[in-house]
Design an enzyme around this catalytic site. Structure first.
Site, mmCIF file in Angstrom:
data_model
loop_
_atom_site.group_PDB
_atom_site.id
_atom_site.type_symbol
_atom_site.label_atom_id
_atom_site.label_comp_id
_atom_site.label_asym_id
_atom_site.label_seq_id
_atom_site.Cartn_x
_atom_site.Cartn_y
_atom_site.Cartn_z
ATOM 1 N N LEU A 144 6.265 37.837 -0.904
ATOM 2 C CA LEU A 144 6.839 36.760 -0.091
ATOM 3 C C LEU A 144 5.765 36.253 0.863
ATOM 4 C CD1 LEU A 144 10.208 38.491 0.917
ATOM 5 C CD2 LEU A 144 9.880 36.820 -0.912
ATOM 6 N N LYS A 156 3.976 40.834 1.854
ATOM 7 C CA LYS A 156 3.056 40.595 0.733
ATOM 8 C C LYS A 156 3.411 41.501 -0.445
ATOM 9 C CE LYS A 156 -0.405 37.713 1.994
ATOM 10 N NZ LYS A 156 -0.589 36.416 1.338
ATOM 11 N N LYS A 166 6.217 42.501 -1.231
ATOM 12 C CA LYS A 166 7.409 41.938 -1.877
ATOM 13 C C LYS A 166 7.119 40.547 -2.470
ATOM 14 C CE LYS A 166 10.162 45.308 -0.575
ATOM 15 N NZ LYS A 166 10.639 46.270 -1.556
ATOM 16 N N THR A 186 -2.835 16.968 11.808
ATOM 17 C CA THR A 186 -1.624 17.665 11.366
ATOM 18 C C THR A 186 -0.682 16.766 10.577
ATOM 19 O OG1 THR A 186 -0.485 17.099 13.420
ATOM 20 C CG2 THR A 186 -1.629 19.219 13.358
ATOM 21 N N HIS A 189 -3.383 18.907 24.921
ATOM 22 C CA HIS A 189 -3.219 18.860 23.456
ATOM 23 C C HIS A 189 -3.879 17.628 22.821
ATOM 24 C CE1 HIS A 189 -1.674 19.941 19.653
ATOM 25 N NE2 HIS A 189 -0.504 20.406 20.024
ATOM 26 N N TYR A 226 10.454 21.232 12.790
ATOM 27 C CA TYR A 226 9.098 20.720 12.612
ATOM 28 C C TYR A 226 8.186 21.930 12.499
ATOM 29 C CZ TYR A 226 4.712 18.443 14.345
ATOM 30 O OH TYR A 226 3.425 17.966 14.519
ATOM 31 N N PRO A 252 4.265 35.315 4.139
ATOM 32 C CA PRO A 252 4.746 35.709 5.467
ATOM 33 C C PRO A 252 5.136 34.530 6.374
ATOM 34 C CG PRO A 252 2.397 36.201 5.206
ATOM 35 C CD PRO A 252 2.902 35.818 3.864
#
Length: 612
Positions: free
Chosen positions: A414, A410, A412, A452, A327, A439, A416
């Site tokens: 909202l 979508k 509705k 990030t 990572h 997190y 995702p």
């Protein structure tokens, strides 16, 4: 339109790097205000008042001095966080990184042309490798499209780290070495490393100036596999990369001291484009259940993974694939992009090789035979033992929720991603009877070398809504209203964090300035509420959206009594992975995922409630 298309192909991958804005330092007042808000769900009134006083004292005292020093640092760097983050989040960490820090995921080829099938490992492996090598050449030639939000280019630096990159263990701090160069910068390594049954081989993928074809790669892989299957296993030096970092650093130094050739061989692995892992396992995998294959990717045979390598491409005996990556050099989206490219290329070619079957006369792969002694073999044995002990403690489930997906959320209106995050909050609340500090990754690639920022989805609004869902006297309309408030809050936080207005990395910067100046740790960071709300890497829920493609990711929890929760979003489904440690009596990944799926249905039902 034609002009536009011609222009877009002329854009070079890294051409905007010099013009990207620097990472900003947020306002101290704003960050502290957001921090205070984030601790509220985890405090009673008395605790909150106490933390409020600590924050006020920090803001008017040492905090202001540290902020000035941070602003000073930011003047001299285009990204004030970059070096700190790399060290604190990755290179200073001493616990074994292969299982605790690396991320990976299964390839989704099983959903179309490559269902699990014995006897396909080498043929499919060579085709997959060929597509991977084409992607390498796209980056080498700077022909990989620049990612953008609207017309704004994103930082592409992490794509340099995908190939020919490796972490090197150090006694107190590791380092990352990157051998990759674009064509205009000069020579770049062009060999692959292949691990099979405890042995290591390398071969060049360029022959007489041209990339090998898939049949040529297959011939090399066949040579390696035949040799390994007809001769004794190798010592499995790769297993050393699973060790605690300082131990591995010492074992590596000892290995090099035995024979200088050992260093040459280590450098060949470090500089290789990627490590191709021929794994004898045949894990179960279906489009609805990727659990077993994902567990093997994260915690499989340690003699056929080089844990420090930025890219291990794993090829299982039944023709199923996956990746495991260190990572430190890059974040998940780099892997998602290449996995997407490979998957689409395989679909485009109907899972076959459509080029020439002619195989040129190519030198056979070279085996890297390390000089080892009893001590090295003992080190390898110890490394395997600690690795298998921890690996056997991992609980991992990866399931597809297929009742609906992005299309319906979508419809509705909202978002995702927010939909899944709030479902997770509700699921955790129902399972554990309390809010779960969480997190979620936001990306800051709008800025130079941005990586990030932390979004904290466990908001006051989310918790109020979870409580309303558990309270039989709350009406459906009230619940719906509270849910929509929680949605709005989450969407705003994500926007703030992506545009340099988060607070977690800012607080980290302030604490590191204090440390560098030799000052005592400010009370803000020793306050019990700081870690209870997730600060200092104590988030019980460690989560990330993997994307909107057919690519899934997996990672272990951040803390022993927590969960790792990763998911991707498609039109017709949500695919989620959840990890936990079996030795933690209070967590159960299987139960949490079932609660999340249950929450999806409850939330959708709420949206069927007519508006006021």
């Amino acid at each position: 339109m034609e002009n536009q298309l011609a222009k877009s192909t002329e854009e070079r991958t890294f051409q905007y790097q010099d013009s990207l804005p620097s990472l900003p330092v947020p306002s101290l007042e704003e960050s502290l205000k957001k921090y205070l808000e984030s601790v509220k769900p985890f405090a009673n009134e008395k605790e909150y008042k106490n933390t409020e006083a600590i924050v006020r004292k920090f803001q008017n005292g040492i905090g202001e001095k540290l902020q000035q020093k941070l602003l000073q640092r930011a003047k001299g760097k285009r990204n004030w966080l970059e070096e700190w983050w790399l060290n604190v989040a990755y290179l200073d960490v001493r616990i074994p990184s292969q299982l605790n820090v690396n991320f990976g995921g299964p390839a989704s080829h099983i959903e179309h042309y490559w269902p699990p099938k014995e006897g396909t490992q080498l043929e499919r492996g060579s085709i997959s490798l060929w597509h991977n090598l084409n992607y390498w050449q796209l980056i080498r030639k700077e022909k990989l499209a620049v990612e953008k939000i609207g017309n704004t280019p994103l930082d592409m630096n992490q794509f340099r780290m995908l190939f020919s990159t490796c972490k090197i263990p150090g006694i107190t701090r590791d380092s990352v070495i990157n051998y990759f160069r674009t064509e205009s910068e000069g020579h770049s390594p062009s060999h692959l490393a292949v691990l099979c049954r405890g042995r290591v081989f390398v071969f060049d993928v360029m022959h007489e100036g041209y990339l090998m074809t898939a049949p040529e790669i297959q011939r090399q892989l066949t040579y390696i596999q035949k040799k390994c299957h007809s001769e004794p296993d190798g010592p499995g030096v790769a297993a050393l990369t699973t060790e605690e970092r300082t131990r591995w650093a010492k074992a590596r130094e000892y290995l090099i001291s035995l024979n200088p050739e050992n260093l040459t061989m280590l450098e060949k692995i470090q500089s290789s484009l990627l490590v191709f892992c021929l794994d004898d396992d045949s894990p179960h995998a279906t489009p609805e259940d990727y659990s077993q294959v994902s567990a093997k990717i994260l915690s499989g045979d340690p003699t056929v993974r080089w844990g420090d390598k930025s890219y291990n491409l794993i090829s299982f005996s039944n023709g199923v694939f996956g990746s495991n990556c260190d990572h430190a050099p890059f974040d998940g989206m780099v892997l998602v992009k290449i996995c997407c490219y490979i998957d689409e290329s395989i679909i485009k070619n109907e899972g076959r090789w459509k080029g020439s079957e002619k195989v040129r006369d190519i030198p056979v792969p070279e085996e890297l035979v390390f000089t080892v002694d009893e001590k090295v073999l003992n080190d390898i044995g110890q490394a395997k033992a600690q690795y298998f002990k921890q690996a056997s403690d991992l609980q991992l489930v990866v399931y597809a929720f297929t009742s609906f997906g992005k299309k319906l959320t979508k419809k509705k209106q909202l978002h995702p991603d927010t939909f899944i995050q709030l479902a997770l909050q509700l699921a955790y609340y129902r399972l554990h009877g309390r809010p779960g500090c969480c997190y979620e990754t936001a990306m800051t690639r709008l800025f130079y070398h941005g990586r990030t920022e932390t979004v904290r989805p466990c908001t006051v609004e989310a918790v109020s809504w979870c409580q309303s869902m558990q309270n039989p006297s709350t009406s459906l309309l009230e619940r719906q209203h509270m849910m929509l408030e929680a949605f709005a809050k989450h969407n705003k936080m994500m926007k703030d964090c992506s545009t340099g207005k988060g607070f977690d990395r800012h607080l980290l910067g302030l604490s590191l300035i204090a440390k560098e100046e030799g000052l005592p740790v400010p009370e803000l960071f020793t306050d019990p509420l700081f870690s209870r709300s997730g600060g200092g890497g104590n988030f019980v829920l460690s989560t990330s959206l993997v994307g909107y493609f057919r690519v899934q990711g997996v990672m272990v929890p951040m803390v022993h009594n927590g969960y790792g929760f990763f998911y991707h979003i498609r039109d017709d489904r949500f695919v989620v992975s959840c990890s936990a440690w079996k030795s933690s009596p209070e967590t159960d990944a299987e139960k949490l995922v079932q609660q999340v799926f249950h929450a999806f249905h409850d939330m959708m039902q709420l949206m069927e409630t007519p508006h006021l």
